[in-house]
Design a protein around this motif. Structure first.
Motif, short mmCIF file in Angstrom:
data_model
loop_
_atom_site.label_atom_id
_atom_site.label_comp_id
_atom_site.label_asym_id
_atom_site.label_seq_id
_atom_site.Cartn_x
_atom_site.Cartn_y
_atom_site.Cartn_z
N ALA A 1 0.84 -1.20 0.00
CA ALA A 1 0.00 0.00 0.00
C ALA A 1 0.87 1.25 0.00
O ALA A 1 1.76 1.40 0.83
N ASP A 2 0.62 2.13 -0.95
CA ASP A 2 1.30 3.42 -1.03
C ASP A 2 0.22 4.50 -1.01
O ASP A 2 -0.45 4.73 -2.01
N GLN A 3 0.04 5.10 0.16
CA GLN A 3 -1.04 6.07 0.37
C GLN A 3 -2.40 5.45 0.02
O GLN A 3 -3.26 6.07 -0.59
N GLY A 4 -2.55 4.20 0.46
CA GLY A 4 -3.81 3.49 0.29
C GLY A 4 -4.01 2.83 -1.05
O GLY A 4 -5.03 2.17 -1.27
N VAL A 5 -3.06 2.99 -1.96
CA VAL A 5 -3.17 2.43 -3.31
C VAL A 5 -2.12 1.33 -3.49
O VAL A 5 -0.98 1.48 -3.05
N GLU A 6 -2.54 0.22 -4.12
CA GLU A 6 -1.58 -0.86 -4.38
C GLU A 6 -0.54 -0.40 -5.39
O GLU A 6 -0.87 0.11 -6.47
N ARG A 7 0.72 -0.59 -5.03
CA ARG A 7 1.80 -0.18 -5.91
C ARG A 7 2.91 -1.22 -5.86
O ARG A 7 3.18 -1.79 -4.80
N GLY A 8 3.54 -1.46 -6.99
CA GLY A 8 4.60 -2.45 -7.06
C GLY A 8 5.96 -1.86 -6.75
O GLY A 8 6.25 -0.71 -7.09
#
Length: 214
Positions: free
Chosen positions: A192-199
């Motif tokens: 989670a990066d600021q609530g968003v899935e990020r690779g």
């Protein structure tokens, strides 16, 4: 008897009813795969020539199963039908460590420091992975959760001309030519990066010595 073709050509062209004489030429036809998504893969064949001219290259070579390509990314979906073929997923372009495959489970049969590394290895450890993804310890399962690694592996060597998905750059033509093999090497994950899935990928995972593979 032998005939000099250039001389014969000149003699025929000298006849009053002959306008032009040409030799019978044999021209190569660029290889075009039957993969349904090939028409959208502009990187291979683009009218504006923003491409790598893959069909012309495939006339020369389309991959070699003796060449192993290390897919160092978020892992690889090693049971994907356009990468591994049908079950048991050993007849496609995913590299198989046959010494381990045919060896004893739980044993480092090939002595390379990795136990049961059937298709590659997963170095991701101690990360705050997205729920449902493996972020704990290195292991022998380099399955892709994020999807990025599977996508790049497909660009490398998805099975070409198998009437499935898209074409791989070095995926071989499945009318007899096999493509390069993909070794699945997981150094990336989702979180989670600021609530968003990020690779993410960590390059020190790629540099881990053999002694950490336990």
């Amino acid at each position: 008897m032998d005939t000099d073709l250039e001389t014969l050509k000149r003699e025929l062209e000298a006849l009053p009813l002959v306008e032009q004489v040409d030799f019978a030429m044999c021209h190569p036809v660029d290889a075009l795969p039957n993969d349904p998504a090939f028409g959208t893969q502009w990187q291979y064949q683009d009218p504006q020539d923003n491409d790598i001219d893959a069909p012309a290259a495939w006339d020369i070579t389309s991959g070699d199963s003796l060449v192993v390509l290390g897919a160092t990314d978020t892992g690889v979906h090693y049971e994907h039908p356009d990468l591994a073929g049908p079950s048991p997923y050993t007849g496609g372009n995913i590299w198989i460590n046959w010494t381990e495959w045919n060896g004893t489970p739980g044993t480092d049969d090939d002595g390379n420091g990795y136990v049961d590394d059937l298709r590659g290895w997963d170095w991701v450890t101690d990360v705050n992975a997205w729920p449902g993804e493996d972020g704990s310890n290195p292991d022998n399962d380099p399955m892709d959760f994020n999807g990025h690694g599977t996508h790049t592996a497909g660009i490398m060597a998805a099975m070409t001309n198998n009437a499935t998905g898209g074409a791989g750059t070095a995926g071989g033509f499945y009318n007899g030519t096999r493509g390069c093999k993909i070794m699945c090497l997981r150094i990336g994950w989702s979180e989670a990066d600021q609530g968003v899935e990020r690779g993410f990928v960590r390059m020190d995972f790629a540099a881990r010595p053999l002694t950490t593979a336990s």
